[in-house]
Design a protein around this motif. Structure first.
Motif, PDB file in Angstrom:
ATOM      1  N   GLY A 341      43.548 -33.946 -19.354  1.00 45.32           N
ATOM      2  CA  GLY A 341      43.818 -32.616 -18.823  1.00 45.32           C
ATOM      3  C   GLY A 341      45.283 -32.243 -18.834  1.00 45.32           C
ATOM      4  N   ALA A 342      46.144 -33.154 -19.314  1.00 44.15           N
ATOM      5  CA  ALA A 342      47.569 -32.817 -19.383  1.00 44.15           C
ATOM      6  C   ALA A 342      47.802 -31.675 -20.354  1.00 44.15           C
ATOM      7  CB  ALA A 342      48.385 -34.039 -19.800  1.00 44.15           C
ATOM      8  N   ILE A 343      46.992 -31.629 -21.406  1.00 39.55           N
ATOM      9  CA  ILE A 343      47.050 -30.530 -22.379  1.00 39.55           C
ATOM     10  C   ILE A 343      45.752 -29.742 -22.282  1.00 39.55           C
ATOM     11  CG2 ILE A 343      47.006 -29.963 -24.837  1.00 39.55           C
ATOM     12  CD1 ILE A 343      48.925 -32.228 -25.349  1.00 39.55           C
ATOM     13  N   LYS A 344      45.880 -28.441 -22.143  1.00 42.35           N
ATOM     14  CA  LYS A 344      44.724 -27.546 -22.131  1.00 42.35           C
ATOM     15  C   LYS A 344      44.479 -27.024 -23.541  1.00 42.35           C
ATOM     16  CE  LYS A 344      43.783 -24.767 -18.806  1.00 42.35           C
ATOM     17  NZ  LYS A 344      43.793 -23.673 -17.783  1.00 42.35           N
ATOM     18  N   VAL A 345      43.227 -26.932 -23.923  1.00 43.69           N
ATOM     19  CA  VAL A 345      42.834 -26.399 -25.219  1.00 43.69           C
ATOM     20  C   VAL A 345      41.927 -25.209 -24.955  1.00 43.69           C
ATOM     21  CG1 VAL A 345      41.620 -26.868 -27.375  1.00 43.69           C
ATOM     22  CG2 VAL A 345      43.017 -28.655 -26.321  1.00 43.69           C
ATOM     23  N   GLU A 346      42.305 -24.036 -25.471  1.00 42.35           N
ATOM     24  CA  GLU A 346      41.556 -22.824 -25.174  1.00 42.35           C
ATOM     25  C   GLU A 346      41.274 -22.016 -26.445  1.00 42.35           C
ATOM     26  OE1 GLU A 346      42.262 -21.108 -20.854  1.00 42.35           O
ATOM     27  OE2 GLU A 346      44.131 -21.049 -21.998  1.00 42.35           O
ATOM     28  N   ASN A 347      40.115 -21.420 -26.460  1.00 45.00           N
ATOM     29  CA  ASN A 347      39.721 -20.481 -27.499  1.00 45.00           C
ATOM     30  C   ASN A 347      39.682 -19.109 -26.843  1.00 45.00           C
ATOM     31  OD1 ASN A 347      38.338 -18.969 -29.475  1.00 45.00           O
ATOM     32  ND2 ASN A 347      37.221 -20.752 -30.178  1.00 45.00           N
ATOM     33  N   LEU A 348      40.707 -18.292 -27.076  1.00 43.85           N
ATOM     34  CA  LEU A 348      40.867 -17.026 -26.374  1.00 43.85           C
ATOM     35  C   LEU A 348      40.519 -15.858 -27.293  1.00 43.85           C
ATOM     36  CD1 LEU A 348      44.237 -17.822 -24.559  1.00 43.85           C
ATOM     37  CD2 LEU A 348      41.938 -17.869 -23.571  1.00 43.85           C
ATOM     38  N   PRO A 349      39.909 -14.811 -26.743  1.00 50.59           N
ATOM     39  CA  PRO A 349      39.485 -13.685 -27.583  1.00 50.59           C
ATOM     40  C   PRO A 349      40.666 -12.928 -28.174  1.00 50.59           C
ATOM     41  CG  PRO A 349      39.254 -13.154 -25.250  1.00 50.59           C
ATOM     42  CD  PRO A 349      39.595 -14.604 -25.315  1.00 50.59           C
ATOM     43  N   ASP A 350      40.465 -12.455 -29.392  1.00 49.94           N
ATOM     44  CA  ASP A 350      41.484 -11.680 -30.107  1.00 49.94           C
ATOM     45  C   ASP A 350      40.852 -10.348 -30.507  1.00 49.94           C
ATOM     46  OD1 ASP A 350      43.451 -10.626 -31.659  1.00 49.94           O
ATOM     47  OD2 ASP A 350      43.616 -12.316 -33.038  1.00 49.94           O
TER      48      ASP A 350
END
Length: 658
Positions: A341-350
């Motif tokens: 959890g030190a690095i967050k990975v996100e797929n955010l809408p565009d």
């Protein structure tokens, strides 16, 4: 693999291409976003127009849109998508693949450092990378250096009333004389395509007093991209240029002071650039800036290739990464820091339309002047196999220059679009009227070379006069070999490199002597500017409104030298449709013309479309926060994200960051 479009008025400013975090090339002059206008009336005051024979209303307003509607009222407190209570502080650090030898982004010479234009503001403001501000609407601009503007109903002129408190980072005031100087310097030393277009449209600039400037517009031309164009000119210090004797069209590390929230802290050529917040920034409390510009420091780290960059991110050498490599996104983010959890990975809408990227054909290349040759070369690309085998099925196939928008052409032309095309007479090929819009071919995902498409491609090459010899190489009747050069940036991701290597392999199987020439970033930039290639992986600008930047990207007048037209497209049909869009009197007429433009560009077939990603792929150390809802037209990580000190301290206490 793709960057996103920028506000249309920024597209015509003479910015050289420079390195972009995570993708290798930052096309600082490119963009268009989607119109989501919530109609709020612009306050108007009736006067006699001094520049017109007829009395006209004078519009006095805090912002500008072509049709006069603004989402945010005059007394707005902040943009709706920002966190007005976002804390200030901390650092965001980014990785760039490539090199730089200059901090001057407004010249063709040299390769400018990433974000080197972010120090400069304009009368109507934008984001740190030229992105649209506000990022939740399209086609609207709001005053930054200018607190208000007024213009006549016919848009024959505009007057900007500047904020007297505005100042450069050296403490000197920003005045109307600086704006006039910047405007003229761009004409004298900026890109030729920009200067030629602006001179024709803006014949006179008049400084009324220290903080008031008036621009006059040429009668009888489209009123598009006039007010927003002059409102987007970067403000440079006239006094600094006169004192130093510096010119615009030169590469240099020392740059003029800007008026923006950040200044250069340090530069280590080809290794690092650091920007720091200007503690004396004049505009920090403006509604335009509330909830924005939240980091104390922005650090850019340079790397020779994407593999080195990714490993550096994993090690914590920089802390925010926009992923563009589908293989890495699918398989590379399973390392311990992500699992902990030190690095967050996100797929955010565009919500912005995808940049039209793909393999561009140089139309000045003799073999590629034949459309059949271009069609044959395109048939060698197998999107379905590529997406499944190399890109983990994460992309969609792009067809349009305005993909998935309400100006994307579909099927046969009908209604108003058909009427527009018919009105252009012989400029329109019959097949454009009678056949569905050009779509990318489909291929079998089971093998790299689709045999059906290969047979079609070979027949096209035969018909174009390129016969296969005993040695398997194609030659024309004069015995000249069909030899092509595909220019490619060696700093691109391994996945993109693999895609293009496989494509070239397929082209060779058609009997074409093609070379994928990989060169470093500096050579690539130089040769790209000179169009020293037959094919190149490049991009064009998308469009959702009509603006004169379309002429630089797709128009004939600047086709021989425009940096935004890598194919050198020159089409009287396209010119006529752009003019129809620029002269549209209603939004319906404008959309009709843009739909026809998409249809015509696809017919011209100067680019082989590849793929697009409808999302932002981001990974970052869990010390940053962003609004719950990302606005549609900008991810905004350097704009309206912010730093969480407690989370940052926890990361360092755990050893995830030093």
């Amino acid at each position: 693999m793709m960057s996103r479009p920028r506000r249309p008025q920024a597209q015509v400013i003479a910015k050289a291409r420079s390195a972009k975090p995570d993708t290798g090339v930052w096309a600082a002059g490119l963009a268009v976003l989607l119109a989501l206008m919530l109609a709020l009336p612009v306050w108007a005051d009736s006067h006699a127009a001094t520049d017109s024979a007829d009395a006209q209303d004078i519009i006095n307003t805090h912002g500008y849109s072509f049709y006069g509607d603004l989402t945010y009222p005059q007394d707005y407190k902040n943009f709706s998508y920002v966190n007005p209570d976002a804390p200030k502080g901390g650092e965001i650090s980014l990785g760039v693949v490539g090199t730089f030898d200059s901090m001057h982004p407004y010249t063709r010479k040299g390769r400018a450092g990433a974000l080197s234009s972010m120090m400069y503001e304009s009368l109507l403001g934008d984001g740190p990378t030229g992105a649209s501000v506000p990022a939740d609407v399209y086609g609207e601009s709001y005053g930054l250096l200018a607190e208000r503007l007024e213009y006549d109903e016919g848009k024959n002129w505009v007057i900007f009333y500047m904020r007297p408190e505005a100042q450069f980072s050296d403490g000197t005031p920003v005045t109307a004389y600086d704006i006039e100087f910047s405007h003229n310097l761009l004409l004298d030393e900026g890109l030729k395509s920009y200067a030629d277009a602006v001179r024709q449209r803006i014949p006179k600039v008049e400084v009324i007093d220290d903080h008031t400037i008036k621009f006059h517009f040429t009668p009888g031309i489209s009123r598009r991209s006039l007010i927003d164009q002059v409102g987007a000119v970067p403000a440079w210090s006239k006094a600094w240029y006169e004192k130093t004797g510096a010119g615009l069209n030169e590469s240099r590390l020392e740059v003029s002071p800007g008026s923006g929230p950040y200044v250069i802290d340090s530069v280590d050529v080809n290794r690092r650039v650091v920007y720091k917040r200007n503690p004396d920034y004049w505009g920090a409390d403006l509604p335009f800036n509330v909830g924005r510009n939240n980091f104390d420091q922005i650090r850019i780290e340079y790397f020779g290739d994407d593999t080195a960059s990714f490993e550096a991110f994993k090690a914590g050498e920089y802390t925010f990464r926009r992923e563009s490599d589908s293989k890495k996104w699918a398989t590379g983010y399973d390392f311990p820091k992500v699992k902990s959890g030190a690095i967050k990975v996100e797929n955010l809408p565009d919500g912005s339309p995808p940049t039209p990227a793909g393999i561009v054909f140089n139309l000045d290349s003799e073999p590629l002047k034949d459309r059949r040759v271009r069609q044959a070369l395109a048939l060698a690309f197998n999107f379905e196999w590529t997406n499944e085998s190399l890109q983990h099925g994460l992309f969609k196939q792009r067809a349009s220059f305005s993909q998935d928008t309400d100006v994307m052409a579909n099927g046969l032309p009908k209604g108003a679009e058909l009427e527009l095309l018919q009105s252009l007479g012989d400029l329109v090929p019959p097949e454009m009227l009678n056949e569905p819009v050009v779509m990318p071919h489909t291929s079998s995902p089971e093998r790299l070379l689709d045999r059906r498409n290969a047979r079609t491609a070979m027949k096209l090459l035969d018909d174009a006069g390129w016969a296969v010899g005993d040695d398997g190489i194609r030659r024309n009747a004069a015995g000249k070999v069909l030899k092509l050069n595909f220019l490619f940036n060696s700093s691109a991701s391994g996945t993109l490199s693999g895609v293009m290597e496989n494509y070239v392999s397929n082209v060779k199987k058609l009997g074409v002597d093609i070379t994928l020439e990989k060169v470093d970033s500096s050579q690539y930039t130089s040769r790209e500017r000179d169009r020293d290639y037959d094919l190149v992986y490049d991009q064009y600008l998308t469009f959702l409104i009509a603006h004169t930047g379309l002429k630089q990207a797709y128009g004939s007048e600047t086709s021989a030298f425009s940096l935004f037209n890598p194919a050198g497209l020159s089409s009287p049909l396209v010119d006529a449709i752009i003019d129809a869009g620029l002269n549209a009197q209603t939004s319906i007429e404008e959309k009709t013309a843009l739909t026809a433009l998409d249809r015509a560009l696809r017919y011209e077939f100067f680019m082989m479309p590849v793929w697009y990603n409808p999302s932002h792929w981001v990974a970052y150390y869990d010390q940053y926060e962003h609004p719950e809802t990302i606005p549609p037209f900008d991810l905004g990580y350097m704009d309206f994200w912010w730093y969480n000190q407690e989370k940052a301290d926890a990361l360092r206490a755990s050893g995830a960051l030093r």
